[in-house]
Design an enzyme around this catalytic site. Structure first.
Site, PDB file in Angstrom:
ATOM      1  N   GLN A 289       8.563 -16.732   8.682  1.00  0.00           N
ATOM      2  CA  GLN A 289       8.088 -16.322  10.003  1.00  0.00           C
ATOM      3  C   GLN A 289       7.221 -17.372  10.695  1.00  0.00           C
ATOM      4  O   GLN A 289       7.069 -17.328  11.912  1.00  0.00           O
ATOM      5  CB  GLN A 289       7.316 -15.001   9.886  1.00  0.00           C
ATOM      6  CG  GLN A 289       8.221 -13.849   9.465  1.00  0.00           C
ATOM      7  CD  GLN A 289       7.488 -12.535   9.375  1.00  0.00           C
ATOM      8  OE1 GLN A 289       6.942 -12.201   8.334  1.00  0.00           O
ATOM      9  NE2 GLN A 289       7.462 -11.769  10.444  1.00  0.00           N
TER      10      GLN A 289
ATOM     11  N   ARG B  47      -3.364 -14.547   2.773  1.00  0.00           N
ATOM     12  CA  ARG B  47      -2.134 -14.215   2.059  1.00  0.00           C
ATOM     13  C   ARG B  47      -0.958 -14.921   2.735  1.00  0.00           C
ATOM     14  O   ARG B  47      -0.680 -14.675   3.909  1.00  0.00           O
ATOM     15  CB  ARG B  47      -1.919 -12.695   2.070  1.00  0.00           C
ATOM     16  CG  ARG B  47      -0.592 -12.287   1.492  1.00  0.00           C
ATOM     17  CD  ARG B  47      -0.376 -10.768   1.442  1.00  0.00           C
ATOM     18  NE  ARG B  47       0.993 -10.546   1.035  1.00  0.00           N
ATOM     19  CZ  ARG B  47       1.887  -9.831   1.713  1.00  0.00           C
ATOM     20  NH1 ARG B  47       1.554  -9.202   2.824  1.00  0.00           N
ATOM     21  NH2 ARG B  47       3.117  -9.736   1.277  1.00  0.00           N
TER      22      ARG B  47
ATOM     23  N   HIS C 104       9.072 -13.317   0.052  1.00  0.00           N
ATOM     24  CA  HIS C 104       9.004 -12.565   1.309  1.00  0.00           C
ATOM     25  C   HIS C 104      10.352 -12.752   2.026  1.00  0.00           C
ATOM     26  O   HIS C 104      10.436 -13.346   3.089  1.00  0.00           O
ATOM     27  CB  HIS C 104       7.824 -13.037   2.162  1.00  0.00           C
ATOM     28  CG  HIS C 104       7.370 -12.036   3.191  1.00  0.00           C
ATOM     29  ND1 HIS C 104       6.074 -11.575   3.275  1.00  0.00           N
ATOM     30  CD2 HIS C 104       8.034 -11.403   4.196  1.00  0.00           C
ATOM     31  CE1 HIS C 104       5.956 -10.721   4.284  1.00  0.00           C
ATOM     32  NE2 HIS C 104       7.149 -10.603   4.865  1.00  0.00           N
TER      33      HIS C 104
ATOM     34  N   ASN D 175       7.447  -8.906  -1.613  1.00  0.00           N
ATOM     35  CA  ASN D 175       6.964  -8.191  -0.443  1.00  0.00           C
ATOM     36  C   ASN D 175       7.965  -7.100  -0.065  1.00  0.00           C
ATOM     37  O   ASN D 175       9.120  -7.385   0.257  1.00  0.00           O
ATOM     38  CB  ASN D 175       6.826  -9.145   0.753  1.00  0.00           C
ATOM     39  CG  ASN D 175       6.306  -8.427   1.993  1.00  0.00           C
ATOM     40  OD1 ASN D 175       5.146  -8.037   2.039  1.00  0.00           O
ATOM     41  ND2 ASN D 175       7.169  -8.221   2.993  1.00  0.00           N
ATOM     42  N   GLU D 176       7.534  -5.848  -0.147  1.00  0.00           N
ATOM     43  CA  GLU D 176       8.270  -4.697   0.372  1.00  0.00           C
ATOM     44  C   GLU D 176       9.679  -4.520  -0.188  1.00  0.00           C
ATOM     45  O   GLU D 176      10.678  -4.711   0.518  1.00  0.00           O
ATOM     46  CB  GLU D 176       8.320  -4.756   1.906  1.00  0.00           C
ATOM     47  CG  GLU D 176       6.933  -4.783   2.535  1.00  0.00           C
ATOM     48  CD  GLU D 176       6.964  -4.703   4.053  1.00  0.00           C
ATOM     49  OE1 GLU D 176       8.038  -4.940   4.633  1.00  0.00           O
ATOM     50  OE2 GLU D 176       5.925  -4.411   4.647  1.00  0.00           O
TER      51      GLU D 176
ATOM     52  N   ASN E 134       1.268  -2.564   2.350  1.00  0.00           N
ATOM     53  CA  ASN E 134       1.452  -2.863   3.773  1.00  0.00           C
ATOM     54  C   ASN E 134       1.612  -1.536   4.497  1.00  0.00           C
ATOM     55  O   ASN E 134       2.419  -0.695   4.090  1.00  0.00           O
ATOM     56  CB  ASN E 134       2.726  -3.677   3.996  1.00  0.00           C
ATOM     57  CG  ASN E 134       2.640  -5.069   3.404  1.00  0.00           C
ATOM     58  OD1 ASN E 134       1.571  -5.499   2.973  1.00  0.00           O
ATOM     59  ND2 ASN E 134       3.754  -5.784   3.393  1.00  0.00           N
TER      60      ASN E 134
ATOM     61  N   TYR F  49       1.607   0.441   8.488  1.00  0.00           N
ATOM     62  CA  TYR F  49       1.542   0.327   9.950  1.00  0.00           C
ATOM     63  C   TYR F  49       1.448   1.680  10.655  1.00  0.00           C
ATOM     64  O   TYR F  49       0.713   1.835  11.612  1.00  0.00           O
ATOM     65  CB  TYR F  49       2.768  -0.428  10.475  1.00  0.00           C
ATOM     66  CG  TYR F  49       2.759  -1.894  10.076  1.00  0.00           C
ATOM     67  CD1 TYR F  49       2.119  -2.837  10.866  1.00  0.00           C
ATOM     68  CD2 TYR F  49       3.340  -2.320   8.888  1.00  0.00           C
ATOM     69  CE1 TYR F  49       2.066  -4.173  10.501  1.00  0.00           C
ATOM     70  CE2 TYR F  49       3.290  -3.664   8.510  1.00  0.00           C
ATOM     71  CZ  TYR F  49       2.648  -4.579   9.335  1.00  0.00           C
ATOM     72  OH  TYR F  49       2.589  -5.901   8.966  1.00  0.00           O
TER      73      TYR F  49
ATOM     74  N   GLU G  80      -1.173  -5.748   4.568  1.00  0.00           N
ATOM     75  CA  GLU G  80      -0.759  -5.976   5.959  1.00  0.00           C
ATOM     76  C   GLU G  80      -1.125  -4.745   6.766  1.00  0.00           C
ATOM     77  O   GLU G  80      -0.916  -3.622   6.304  1.00  0.00           O
ATOM     78  CB  GLU G  80       0.760  -6.161   6.106  1.00  0.00           C
ATOM     79  CG  GLU G  80       1.300  -7.462   5.623  1.00  0.00           C
ATOM     80  CD  GLU G  80       2.823  -7.561   5.822  1.00  0.00           C
ATOM     81  OE1 GLU G  80       3.379  -6.888   6.720  1.00  0.00           O
ATOM     82  OE2 GLU G  80       3.448  -8.309   5.066  1.00  0.00           O
TER      83      GLU G  80
ATOM     84  N   TRP H  62      -2.196  -8.199   9.811  1.00  0.00           N
ATOM     85  CA  TRP H  62      -0.903  -8.827  10.093  1.00  0.00           C
ATOM     86  C   TRP H  62      -0.843  -9.048  11.585  1.00  0.00           C
ATOM     87  O   TRP H  62      -0.864  -8.102  12.323  1.00  0.00           O
ATOM     88  CB  TRP H  62       0.274  -7.959   9.641  1.00  0.00           C
ATOM     89  CG  TRP H  62       1.562  -8.690   9.908  1.00  0.00           C
ATOM     90  CD1 TRP H  62       2.340  -8.622  11.029  1.00  0.00           C
ATOM     91  CD2 TRP H  62       2.180  -9.651   9.043  1.00  0.00           C
ATOM     92  NE1 TRP H  62       3.404  -9.477  10.926  1.00  0.00           N
ATOM     93  CE2 TRP H  62       3.328 -10.123   9.716  1.00  0.00           C
ATOM     94  CE3 TRP H  62       1.876 -10.166   7.775  1.00  0.00           C
ATOM     95  CZ2 TRP H  62       4.178 -11.086   9.154  1.00  0.00           C
ATOM     96  CZ3 TRP H  62       2.718 -11.107   7.234  1.00  0.00           C
ATOM     97  CH2 TRP H  62       3.854 -11.553   7.919  1.00  0.00           C
TER      98      TRP H  62
ATOM     99  N   GLU I 226       9.501 -12.463  14.433  1.00  0.00           N
ATOM    100  CA  GLU I 226       9.451 -11.074  13.982  1.00  0.00           C
ATOM    101  C   GLU I 226      10.879 -10.593  13.631  1.00  0.00           C
ATOM    102  O   GLU I 226      11.410  -9.648  14.198  1.00  0.00           O
ATOM    103  CB  GLU I 226       8.767 -10.220  15.053  1.00  0.00           C
ATOM    104  CG  GLU I 226       8.643  -8.741  14.799  1.00  0.00           C
ATOM    105  CD  GLU I 226       7.974  -8.337  13.485  1.00  0.00           C
ATOM    106  OE1 GLU I 226       7.234  -9.130  12.884  1.00  0.00           O
ATOM    107  OE2 GLU I 226       8.244  -7.206  13.059  1.00  0.00           O
ATOM    108  N   TRP I 227      11.508 -11.309  12.710  1.00  0.00           N
ATOM    109  CA  TRP I 227      12.804 -10.922  12.148  1.00  0.00           C
ATOM    110  C   TRP I 227      13.833 -10.602  13.227  1.00  0.00           C
ATOM    111  O   TRP I 227      14.046 -11.439  14.105  1.00  0.00           O
ATOM    112  CB  TRP I 227      12.604  -9.786  11.131  1.00  0.00           C
ATOM    113  CG  TRP I 227      11.546 -10.121  10.111  1.00  0.00           C
ATOM    114  CD1 TRP I 227      10.320  -9.539   9.970  1.00  0.00           C
ATOM    115  CD2 TRP I 227      11.578 -11.167   9.103  1.00  0.00           C
ATOM    116  NE1 TRP I 227       9.595 -10.127   8.937  1.00  0.00           N
ATOM    117  CE2 TRP I 227      10.337 -11.120   8.398  1.00  0.00           C
ATOM    118  CE3 TRP I 227      12.531 -12.131   8.714  1.00  0.00           C
ATOM    119  CZ2 TRP I 227      10.038 -11.989   7.337  1.00  0.00           C
ATOM    120  CZ3 TRP I 227      12.223 -12.999   7.659  1.00  0.00           C
ATOM    121  CH2 TRP I 227      11.004 -12.917   6.995  1.00  0.00           C
TER     122      TRP I 227
HETATM  123  C1  BGC Z   1       6.663  -7.333   7.004  1.00  0.00           C
HETATM  124  C2  BGC Z   1       6.354  -8.453   7.972  1.00  0.00           C
HETATM  125  C3  BGC Z   1       6.629  -7.977   9.390  1.00  0.00           C
HETATM  126  C4  BGC Z   1       5.738  -6.797   9.674  1.00  0.00           C
HETATM  127  C5  BGC Z   1       5.790  -6.267  11.102  1.00  0.00           C
HETATM  128  C6  BGC Z   1       6.170  -5.985   7.458  1.00  0.00           C
HETATM  129  O1  BGC Z   1       7.020  -4.991   7.027  1.00  0.00           O
HETATM  130  O2  BGC Z   1       6.183  -7.653   5.720  1.00  0.00           O
HETATM  131  O3  BGC Z   1       7.113  -9.573   7.610  1.00  0.00           O
HETATM  132  O4  BGC Z   1       6.481  -8.984  10.324  1.00  0.00           O
HETATM  133  O5  BGC Z   1       6.118  -5.754   8.822  1.00  0.00           O
HETATM  134  O6  BGC Z   1       7.025  -5.758  11.414  1.00  0.00           O
END
Ligand code: BGC
Length: 507
Positions: free
Chosen positions: A42, A99, A145, A191-192, A326, A328, A396, A446, A453-454
């Site tokens: 990223q 990280r 990752h 990661n995840e 992580n 959100y 995150e 994060w 962003e993928w």
């Molecule tokens: C990921 C990050 C991503 C972030 C926000 C996480 O699930 O580890 O790489 O940018 O979410 O979408």
């Protein structure tokens, strides 16, 4: 964003919960660490520099038609050529920890256990680590990752081949321990795993872009077994002299029942978390089988652990000394009335943002899948602590502000929505520590800077630093300084409270 951004709710017609909450700026323990997180693909760019080999993301982000909003990470934030500037920036935010992830194909271009090592790639991470330490910032490294060396995908299908993948991942991990472990004291294997399995192999919105209802469970199995094998290698070969810790980072939403009075919805919410978190958490942290709810529903698609895999898991479970999380947002879960579809991977539930009373789970951020749900964050912290009893690091957490993707730099750096989000989530951590007895050791925003962003390309911004992707100029957002000052105040308050005892400790 890689999670679907379709069907954004009509924010004006809904009743959002918690809109009125204000930030309390509550205490945190004085030894609580905070920092920022990033991932190699990223931010680094430097895709062809100094002998780096290709990864599955280098292919996926160049597919035609594009799966990544017409953008790629060839240059990204150009961090590969701007390390000194970026570490100085990080230091100016007053962080304790950073990280980052190591790009496997930068250090072993073809990735395999007998393939050549790229000393220039090793040198890049040595330099990064040394610079961090020169500012007294502790480096925390993620080994994987999402950027699998392309060659391993070509040779044997990557994670679809458990034995081959495990052997190659072990060699890569041991190389990192031996070259960086004298200075890196906290390791994260993957990661995840949920996102790798489901988004890479079921919905196909992430590399390698497969669509299958069987592959996710094979991939998940490979991750669990490879993780455990590497934990054992670290513990037996490195930990005694390097004195570091190792674990994995999982993500997961908290699920509330769609209709709180419905027993079926309450069960659906629990089941959804087992399909999301317990899938990996139970084998890794408890040395147990997959959750019974998954065994019952997934049937023959869910692999069985062999005798030696079961023994490996039970030998290594307690060596995972922290829980990396992580997080959100959160959702509502509604039980489906029909029996599960043959290819269901989610526990036979509908996932919603509005409940049966028309109440939204929280205010909408700058991306449709992410709402501000700090109350549920606290509940998730309790859920994890009750189930796994490991000190938690929030590895995150963050959000894009509404409309940020069309803002000028002057508007973007005044990121009040993000500041409030951070404030509310930090308060939730404080309450979980002091009121619920959860052991929480640290927090990572994060992300250090806006980045690739993928599948959303550069169209969604999570950074506490604004990046102009035509000039690469970095401009701190107000949230970066908010975190610096707020964490300082919170820890000062915490030092006056004294040591908190968690309700029960793991060991
Ligand atoms: C990921 C990050 C991503 C972030 C926000 C996480 O699930 O580890 O790489 O940018 O979410 O979408």
């Amino acid at each position: 964003m890689f999670k679907s951004d379709e069907g954004a709710a009509n924010a004006s017609s809904e009743v959002a919960s918690s809109v009125q909450d204000s930030v309390g700026e509550l205490p945190l323990p004085p030894d609580f660490v905070w920092g920022a997180a990033t991932a190699a693909y990223q931010i680094e760019g430097g895709v062809h520099q100094d002998g780096k080999g290709p990864s599955i993301w280098d292919v996926f982000s160049h597919l035609e038609p594009s799966h990544t909003s017409g953008q790629h990470g060839d240059v990204a934030c150009d961090h590969y050529n701007r390390v000194s500037e970026d570490v100085a920036l990080l230091a100016s935010y007053g962080v304790d920890v950073y990280r980052f992830s190591i790009s496997w194909s930068r250090v072993i271009p073809l990735g395999g256990r007998t393939d050549a090592i790229n000393e220039k790639g090793i040198g890049f991470y040595n330099d990064l680590i040394d610079r961090l330490l020169s500012y007294n910032i502790k480096p925390v490294a993620t080994l994987y990752h999402w950027d699998l060396p392309l060659e391993l995908e070509k040779r044997y299908g990557g994670m679809l081949n458990t034995a081959e993948f495990q052997a190659d991942f072990s060699r890569y991990a041991c190389l990192c321990f031996s070259r960086f472990g004298d200075r890196v004291k906290q390791w994260i294997t993957f990661n995840e795993p949920y996102i790798i399995s489901i988004y890479g192999h079921h919905s196909g919105v992430l590399a390698p872009g497969h669509h299958s209802s069987v592959e996710p469970f094979r991939v998940g199995h490979s991750i669990i077994v490879s993780h455990a094998a590497v934990v054992e290698e670290y513990v037996t070969g490195f930990q005694k002299c390097q004195q570091g810790s190792i674990s994995i980072v999982m993500n997961g939403d908290y699920y509330e029942p769609y209709d709180a009075s419905s027993e079926a919805d309450r069960a659906a919410a629990q089941r959804r978390m087992e399909f999301y978190i317990g899938w990996f958490g139970d084998p890794i942290y408890l040395g147990a089988d997959y959750p019974a709810s998954m065994r019952n529903q997934i049937g023959s698609r869910l692999p069985h652990f062999t005798k030696s895999e079961r023994e490996l898991l039970s030998r290594t479970a307690s060596s995972n000394s922290f829980y990396g999380m992580n997080h959100y947002t959160s959702q509502y879960a509604r039980a489906r009335t029909a029996s599960p579809a043959q290819d269901d991977c989610f526990g036979n539930v509908d996932e919603l943002h509005i409940n049966s009373d028309g109440v939204a789970i929280g205010p909408l951020s700058g991306v449709s899948w992410l709402r501000v749900t700090h109350h549920q964050f606290r509940k998730l912290l309790c859920w994890l602590w009750t189930r796994y009893r490991r000190p938690i690091y929030i590895t995150e957490n963050g959000c894009p502000c509404p409309g940020e993707n069309t803002m000028t730099v002057e508007e973007a750096v005044d990121d009040q929505f993000r500041i409030r989000y951070f404030g509310l989530y930090l308060d939730a951590i404080s309450r979980a520590i002091y009121e619920d007895g959860v052991n929480i050791s640290g927090y990572y925003a994060w992300s250090l800077m806006d980045n690739f962003e993928w599948s959303a390309g550069y169209g969604i911004q999570f950074g506490i630093t604004h990046v102009d992707f035509s000039t690469f100029v970095r401009t701190p957002k107000k949230s970066a300084y908010y975190l610096r000052e707020s964490l300082k105040r919170r820890k000062e308050m915490g030092s006056m409270i004294g040591k908190v005892e968690s309700k029960t400790t793991f060991h």
